[in-house]
Design a protein around this motif. Structure first.
Motif, short mmCIF file in Angstrom:
data_model
loop_
_atom_site.label_atom_id
_atom_site.label_comp_id
_atom_site.label_asym_id
_atom_site.label_seq_id
_atom_site.Cartn_x
_atom_site.Cartn_y
_atom_site.Cartn_z
N MET A 10 0.77 -1.09 0.18
CA MET A 10 -0.16 -0.01 0.39
C MET A 10 1.25 1.19 0.22
SD MET A 10 -2.87 1.25 2.60
CE MET A 10 -3.44 -0.28 2.79
N GLY A 11 0.13 2.46 -0.87
CA GLY A 11 1.40 3.66 -0.91
C GLY A 11 0.78 4.09 0.13
N ASN A 12 1.50 5.26 0.14
CA ASN A 12 1.34 6.38 1.50
C ASN A 12 0.34 7.43 1.24
OD1 ASN A 12 3.92 5.43 2.27
ND2 ASN A 12 5.20 6.30 1.28
N THR A 13 0.26 7.12 -0.20
CA THR A 13 -1.01 8.55 0.08
C THR A 13 -2.32 7.36 -0.35
OG1 THR A 13 -0.68 8.97 -2.52
CG2 THR A 13 0.32 10.74 -0.47
N ALA A 14 -3.45 8.18 -0.49
CA ALA A 14 -4.90 7.55 -1.47
C ALA A 14 -5.45 9.12 -1.99
CB ALA A 14 -5.64 7.23 -0.40
N LYS A 15 -5.95 8.75 -2.88
CA LYS A 15 -6.55 9.37 -3.82
C LYS A 15 -8.08 9.61 -4.11
CE LYS A 15 -3.39 10.88 -7.75
NZ LYS A 15 -2.58 9.85 -7.09
N PHE A 16 -9.05 10.69 -3.99
CA PHE A 16 -9.81 11.14 -3.39
C PHE A 16 -10.38 11.79 -4.27
CE2 PHE A 16 -13.85 11.05 -0.97
CZ PHE A 16 -14.66 12.15 -0.68
N GLU A 17 -11.64 11.26 -5.10
CA GLU A 17 -12.25 11.83 -6.45
C GLU A 17 -13.24 12.67 -6.33
OE1 GLU A 17 -9.20 10.33 -9.83
OE2 GLU A 17 -11.01 10.76 -10.43
N ILE A 18 -13.76 13.62 -6.26
CA ILE A 18 -15.32 13.92 -5.71
C ILE A 18 -15.20 15.49 -7.16
CG2 ILE A 18 -14.82 15.20 -4.46
CD1 ILE A 18 -17.69 14.04 -3.69
N ASP A 19 -16.34 14.98 -7.54
CA ASP A 19 -16.78 16.45 -8.43
C ASP A 19 -16.02 16.71 -9.75
OD1 ASP A 19 -19.63 15.97 -7.80
OD2 ASP A 19 -18.87 17.50 -6.39
N GLY A 20 -14.94 15.98 -9.89
CA GLY A 20 -14.05 16.04 -10.97
C GLY A 20 -12.50 16.64 -9.90
N GLU A 27 -5.53 14.44 -2.46
CA GLU A 27 -4.42 13.52 -2.61
C GLU A 27 -4.06 13.41 -0.91
OE1 GLU A 27 -1.25 12.76 -4.71
OE2 GLU A 27 -0.56 11.15 -4.35
N LEU A 28 -4.81 12.38 0.05
CA LEU A 28 -4.44 12.18 1.80
C LEU A 28 -3.11 11.61 1.74
CD1 LEU A 28 -8.26 11.80 1.63
CD2 LEU A 28 -7.29 14.41 2.11
N PRO A 29 -2.54 11.72 2.57
CA PRO A 29 -1.45 11.13 3.39
C PRO A 29 -2.19 9.53 4.40
CG PRO A 29 -1.74 13.15 4.49
CD PRO A 29 -2.73 13.20 3.83
N VAL A 30 -1.60 8.07 3.32
CA VAL A 30 -1.91 7.00 4.26
C VAL A 30 -0.76 6.72 5.87
CG1 VAL A 30 -1.85 4.33 4.24
CG2 VAL A 30 -3.49 6.20 2.56
N LEU A 31 -1.17 6.41 6.58
CA LEU A 31 -0.49 6.81 8.40
C LEU A 31 -1.25 5.16 8.64
CD1 LEU A 31 -1.61 10.10 9.21
CD2 LEU A 31 -0.19 9.99 8.82
N ARG A 32 0.07 4.88 9.02
CA ARG A 32 0.97 3.67 9.19
C ARG A 32 1.11 3.15 11.03
NH1 ARG A 32 0.12 0.67 4.72
NH2 ARG A 32 1.86 3.07 3.14
#
Ligand code: SDX
Length: 426
Positions: free
Chosen positions: A1-11, A15-20
């Motif tokens: 799993m990468g260190n960020t998560a992409k969140f798409e809405i209304d175009g 990019e949100l950080p992923v913390l472990r």
């Protein structure tokens, strides 16, 4: 799993950080989501939400693992004692012998309560539920310790922690004695924590109280099993109350109120009442059908996090057999009902499909009754033990540099803006 998560809405893409963490699921840090995407996340009941970072307790619900500062609950229950676990939860490490000696003395010499405090009990009806008394009495502690209400002073936070851990048994025992119409019993400094509590509950002026080491050990182990449990409802209540800077005693009183609910700490009382209502093993099939028909819950079963056997339930069942044997009640029909009900439920698809297993409350009621407590005292004992978890989590929250006042948002589905209508036009 990468260190960020992409969140798409209304175009728009955020990019949100992923913390472990050390163990358990990673988290998506959504703190900037609203500012960048103008949306909230929605998670009533916090099914998928981590409310904080913590180093105190870790639960793996699928594997049935519970660690306190990395130590498995089974090992602590078998090899440690409650005050040592209190030190561990508060300080993060097991104490050396000299450290434990100082800590135990600190707690022991705070077990008395202000003489005026006893008047609070007289204000309650004799038949008041002891949890009602605890909620009121513990909240009233805020009125007594003005020298430890500056939550930003580490020394005052620690003295509050010591006072709470030390005084809860004295207050709980008074709630019990008051309900029994018996005189209050003062703590004795030469006794251990659990022994002191049992004596304050069961000693009467008419005869000497004789400690039973098997029952004392069982009481101490039951306190260990209930000491802390990550971000459960009552601990989250204490954290949220504390996030405003409220008095620590008031925060613990809020935790007691939340714990009282039958879906949380009140389940131990409800579970014994359920087992008593079932009465005999032959009534189990009819009862189980009632659960399946959703007429009532199987109390002491199920858990938001454990989708496997609650490790505390395993230790509690063992303790239950020890206590019943010691008091000569190993043939208690209620225990037979509990064991048969557990066997039936663990083999019934309705419960298996929903991953419903016994939790800490399933055997605790039978054990506590055998120790001499009435059902209405069960959640009081839970609150007594959980006080160290609440205060350790409260302290961690106050000391967290990223801590802010808890203020969730909502999705609004009420009436749109509209003008006031005078009463003669309605
Ligand atoms: C504690 O959070 C903690 O850590 C708490 C605690 C701690 O130490 O702080 O561990 C202490 O509170 C232990 C739990 C004590 N409560 C009980 O024993 C009461 C009975 N249990 C249930 O109320 C329930 O299991 C909860 C509240 C504990 C958990 O509920 P969830 O996670 O919200 O699960 P759910 O209610 O969504 O249930 C999922 C399904 C549902 O069926 P479906 O609608 O999907 O068909 O399981 C069913 C529920 O109806 N279900 C039960 C059940 N528990 C869940 N059905 C019958 N009997 C039950 N006990």
């Amino acid at each position: 799993m990468g260190n960020t998560a992409k969140f798409e809405i209304d175009g728009k893409t955020v990019e949100l950080p992923v913390l472990r963490g050390t163990d358990g699921p990673a988290v998506v840090d959504i703190r900037k989501l609203y500012a960048e995407a103008d949306v909230f996340t929605y998670d009533p009941g916090f099914m998928s939400t981590a409310s904080c970072e913590s180093k105190i307790t870790f639960i793996d619900g699928d594997a049935g693992i519970l660690l306190h500062r990395g130590y498995p609950i089974m090992e602590l229950a078998e090899k440690s004692n409650f005050l040592e676990v209190c030190y561990l939860l508060l300080h993060g490490e097991l104490p050396s012998a000299p450290e434990f000696e100082v800590f135990e003395k600190n707690i022991t010499y705070h077990t008395m309560i202000h003489e005026q405090f006893d008047r609070f009990f007289m204000g309650f009806r004799r038949d008041a539920h002891p949890m009602a008394i605890m909620t009121g009495a513990v909240g009233a502690l805020s009125a007594f310790y003005h020298d430890s209400t500056n939550v930003n002073d580490p020394a005052q936070r620690m003295i509050s922690a010591h006072r709470m851990i030390a005084k809860m048994p004295t207050i709980a025992a008074r709630a019990f004695k008051y309900s029994r119409g018996q005189p209050f019993v003062f703590p004795r400094n030469e006794l251990s924590y659990a022994e002191n509590f049992l004596r304050m509950c069961f000693s009467v002026p008419a005869e000497d109280w004789v400690p039973n080491p098997v029952l004392t050990r069982a009481m101490d182990r039951i306190f260990i099993l209930h000491a802390d449990h990550e971000q459960n409802a009552s601990t989250s209540t204490v954290r949220l109350a504390g996030s405003s800077g409220a008095n620590p005693f008031a925060c613990i009183a809020a935790g007691i109120a939340s714990l009282w609910g039958p879906k949380h700490g009140g389940a131990n009382e409800e579970c014994l009442n359920m087992l008593t209502d079932i009465g005999t093993v032959d009534k189990i099939p009819e009862f189980v059908q009632g659960v399946k028909d959703r007429r009532y819950l199987l109390m002491g079963f199920g858990h938001r996090v454990y989708k496997n056997y609650d490790p505390r339930a395993t230790v509690m069942q063992k303790t239950c057999h020890e206590v019943l044997k010691e008091v000569g009640a190993e043939n208690d029909p209620i225990l037979q009902v509990a064991m048969e009900l557990e066997k039936v439920a663990l083999n019934d698809p309705y419960f298996v499909e929903r991953k419903l297993y016994p939790n800490v409350d399933f055997y605790s009621g039978i054990t506590l009754r055998a120790l001499g407590f009435p059902p209405e005292m069960f959640t009081v004992l839970f609150a007594l033990a959980r006080t160290v978890g609440w205060i350790a989590q409260w302290k961690e929250m106050i000391e967290d540099p990223s801590q802010k006042i808890g203020r969730p948002r909502q999705i609004y589905t009420g009436a749109p803006a509209r003008s006031f209508v005078p009463v003669d036009k309605r």
